[in-house]
Enzyme design. Sequence first.
Site, PDB file in Angstrom:
ATOM      1  N   ASP A 235       0.805  -1.227   0.000  1.00 21.92           N
ATOM      2  CA  ASP A 235       0.000   0.000   0.000  1.00 21.92           C
ATOM      3  C   ASP A 235       0.838   1.277   0.000  1.00 21.92           C
ATOM      4  OD1 ASP A 235      -2.441  -1.356  -0.061  1.00 21.92           O
ATOM      5  OD2 ASP A 235      -2.481  -1.579   2.114  1.00 21.92           O
ATOM      6  N   GLU A 236       2.046   1.215  -0.511  1.00 21.81           N
ATOM      7  CA  GLU A 236       2.907   2.400  -0.542  1.00 21.81           C
ATOM      8  C   GLU A 236       3.362   2.754  -1.955  1.00 21.81           C
ATOM      9  OE1 GLU A 236       6.093   2.271   2.251  1.00 21.81           O
ATOM     10  OE2 GLU A 236       4.806   1.749   3.956  1.00 21.81           O
TER      11      GLU A 236
END
Length: 290
Positions: A235-236
């Site tokens: 999720d980055e």
Amino acid sequence: MTGSIFAEDYGRLIVQGADQPGIVSRVSSVLAEHDANVVALDQSTSDPAGGRFFQRTVFHLPDLPVRLDELNQAFEEKLVDDLGLTYRLVEAKRRKRVAIMVSKTDHCMLDLLWRQRRGELHITIPMVISNHPDLGDDVRQFGISFFHVPVEANKKAIAEKEHLNLLKGNVDLVVLARYMQIISGEFLDEVGVPVINIHHSFLPAFMGAGPYQRAKERGVKLVGATAHYVTEDLDEGPIIEQDVIRVSHRESTRDLQRKGADVERLVLSRAVSWHCDDRVIRDGNTTVVF
């Protein structure tokens, strides 16, 4: 401008690299020399002195398919060899092939299938892959192939190998439309195409299960969603699109979930549309969106 930019003989040129004088002039000169007419142009720089330059150009050129090779040769010489830039040259009419991966939650998947059928997304969806069988009938109603690939505990590598057999060489983009499995770095290295994910924007405050219930308990005032490219760092990855709507204490947890789903649908469809129209340029862990 008359005609559709997805029609025959429209092309898109994406350029990026170190900013320097003469890039726009060089692009325009090559297109003019080949009798191409520029119909749209967007450009940006992170810093005119030593920054990064980005440009998206849409042009019309009669008989474009048979002239792509000569255009590529000219841009290779004028942009790559002379200026050290990178570029992509594509036919606008060519629909990108997009595979969807999903688990049990259907709202994002169905929205993409519906928008593709209505012509709102200029894409082709050849397949949907799921680790559960639940959505198979819904997918088949759209005339799209559905593949159930279970992901058993401690056997994720086997499932990902089957995913790769389905995807490699067959698609231009993979979309995780609420696919509730972590994607491995090995899969990302092997699949050979970008992967886009959608999730709520409570991260990192409400990670894991039950985020809307915990958000309700904390009195959250904004519900949102984020679409981003998937990298090995969970999720980055580079963010493509985000949006939020305001909520209040009057909303129940169910209301928050419903409103969150609405935002997720919109954010994901925008991200997929922009990517497939070559409006998104990745630069490290950030993006430029024209």
